[in-house]
Design a protein around this motif. Structure first.
Motif, PDB file in Angstrom:
ATOM      1  N   ASN A 118       0.825  -1.212   0.000  1.00  0.00           N
ATOM      2  CA  ASN A 118       0.000   0.000   0.000  1.00  0.00           C
ATOM      3  C   ASN A 118       0.857   1.260   0.000  1.00  0.00           C
ATOM      4  OD1 ASN A 118      -2.308  -1.551   0.053  1.00  0.00           O
ATOM      5  ND2 ASN A 118      -2.652  -1.321   2.242  1.00  0.00           N
ATOM      6  N   ALA A 119       1.937   1.238   0.748  1.00  0.00           N
ATOM      7  CA  ALA A 119       2.817   2.404   0.817  1.00  0.00           C
ATOM      8  C   ALA A 119       3.468   2.673  -0.528  1.00  0.00           C
ATOM      9  CB  ALA A 119       3.880   2.206   1.888  1.00  0.00           C
ATOM     10  N   SER A 120       3.881   1.632  -1.229  1.00  0.00           N
ATOM     11  CA  SER A 120       4.518   1.839  -2.528  1.00  0.00           C
ATOM     12  C   SER A 120       3.502   2.283  -3.575  1.00  0.00           C
ATOM     13  CB  SER A 120       5.247   0.587  -2.981  1.00  0.00           C
ATOM     14  OG  SER A 120       4.342  -0.461  -3.203  1.00  0.00           O
ATOM     15  N   LYS A 121       2.257   1.841  -3.464  1.00  0.00           N
ATOM     16  CA  LYS A 121       1.218   2.261  -4.417  1.00  0.00           C
ATOM     17  C   LYS A 121       0.886   3.730  -4.247  1.00  0.00           C
ATOM     18  CE  LYS A 121      -1.201  -2.113  -4.918  1.00  0.00           C
ATOM     19  NZ  LYS A 121      -2.398  -2.874  -4.552  1.00  0.00           N
ATOM     20  N   THR A 122       0.788   4.203  -3.016  1.00  0.00           N
ATOM     21  CA  THR A 122       0.385   5.589  -2.778  1.00  0.00           C
ATOM     22  C   THR A 122       1.562   6.553  -2.813  1.00  0.00           C
ATOM     23  OG1 THR A 122       0.588   5.340  -0.377  1.00  0.00           O
ATOM     24  CG2 THR A 122      -1.568   4.898  -1.346  1.00  0.00           C
ATOM     25  N   GLY A 123       2.771   6.042  -2.859  1.00  0.00           N
ATOM     26  CA  GLY A 123       3.944   6.903  -2.919  1.00  0.00           C
ATOM     27  C   GLY A 123       4.387   7.421  -1.563  1.00  0.00           C
ATOM     28  N   VAL A 124       3.848   6.898  -0.495  1.00  0.00           N
ATOM     29  CA  VAL A 124       4.203   7.354   0.847  1.00  0.00           C
ATOM     30  C   VAL A 124       5.678   7.098   1.124  1.00  0.00           C
ATOM     31  CG1 VAL A 124       3.802   6.968   3.308  1.00  0.00           C
ATOM     32  CG2 VAL A 124       1.871   7.096   1.740  1.00  0.00           C
ATOM     33  N   ALA A 125       6.174   5.951   0.706  1.00  0.00           N
ATOM     34  CA  ALA A 125       7.575   5.621   0.958  1.00  0.00           C
ATOM     35  C   ALA A 125       8.494   6.607   0.236  1.00  0.00           C
ATOM     36  CB  ALA A 125       7.862   4.188   0.518  1.00  0.00           C
ATOM     37  N   GLN A 126       8.201   6.895  -1.025  1.00  0.00           N
ATOM     38  CA  GLN A 126       9.025   7.835  -1.792  1.00  0.00           C
ATOM     39  C   GLN A 126       8.956   9.237  -1.190  1.00  0.00           C
ATOM     40  OE1 GLN A 126      11.173   7.344  -4.231  1.00  0.00           O
ATOM     41  NE2 GLN A 126      10.799   5.156  -4.079  1.00  0.00           N
ATOM     42  N   GLU A 127       7.756   9.651  -0.776  1.00  0.00           N
ATOM     43  CA  GLU A 127       7.582  10.979  -0.180  1.00  0.00           C
ATOM     44  C   GLU A 127       8.376  11.108   1.115  1.00  0.00           C
ATOM     45  OE1 GLU A 127       3.968  13.615   1.694  1.00  0.00           O
ATOM     46  OE2 GLU A 127       3.502  12.170   0.118  1.00  0.00           O
ATOM     47  N   THR A 128       8.399  10.058   1.914  1.00  0.00           N
ATOM     48  CA  THR A 128       9.158  10.073   3.162  1.00  0.00           C
ATOM     49  C   THR A 128      10.645  10.213   2.890  1.00  0.00           C
ATOM     50  OG1 THR A 128       7.484   8.686   4.202  1.00  0.00           O
ATOM     51  CG2 THR A 128       9.625   8.785   5.269  1.00  0.00           C
ATOM     52  N   ILE A 129      11.149   9.490   1.912  1.00  0.00           N
ATOM     53  CA  ILE A 129      12.564   9.566   1.551  1.00  0.00           C
ATOM     54  C   ILE A 129      12.903  10.960   1.024  1.00  0.00           C
ATOM     55  CG2 ILE A 129      14.296   8.725  -0.081  1.00  0.00           C
ATOM     56  CD1 ILE A 129      12.934   5.960   0.200  1.00  0.00           C
TER      57      ILE A 129
END
Length: 118
Positions: free
Chosen positions: A31-42
């Motif tokens: 879910n995090a990779s689909k919504t881009g949350v992981a990229q946004e955090t980085i």
């Protein structure tokens, strides 16, 4: 006999719980990779780490212009640093210190190494 049944139930229950936790973790990563949350955090972490004070910002903090001498800058620094040390905030005090550090290389002679500041 009851203890054996109870032990089997505990072992089976913990196995089921462990599999459910692993599955939930995998789903959360997906879910995090689909919504881009992981990229946004980085990206946010990188942005915060790369915030370097510009010369313009340093001059603004110290209240000096491009025509100011090093003595004027040092005097403004001492005044602001001491004022924030007595009844100001540590954040503002550190900003004043970083502003002086930013401007210092511009006023140092080219052949003289800068002295370390604490």
């Amino acid at each position: 006999m009851a203890a054996k049944i109870l032990a089997n139930l505990v072992v089976m229950g913990s196995g089921i719980l462990a599999r459910a936790l692993v599955q939930a973790y995998r789903q959360a990563l997906a879910n995090a990779s689909k919504t881009g949350v992981a990229q946004e955090t980085i990206q946010n972490a990188t942005r915060r780490a790369s915030k370097i004070m510009t010369e313009q910002e340093a001059r603004q903090i110290l209240g000096v212009t491009e025509q100011s001498t090093w003595e004027e800058i040092a005097q403004k620094y001492d005044n602001l640093f001491e004022r924030n040390a007595k009844n100001g905030s540590f954040y503002l005090q550190s900003k004043v210190h970083r502003a002086k550090e930013c401007l210092e290389p511009l006023y140092q002679p080219k052949d003289q190494p800068t002295t370390p500041t604490g």
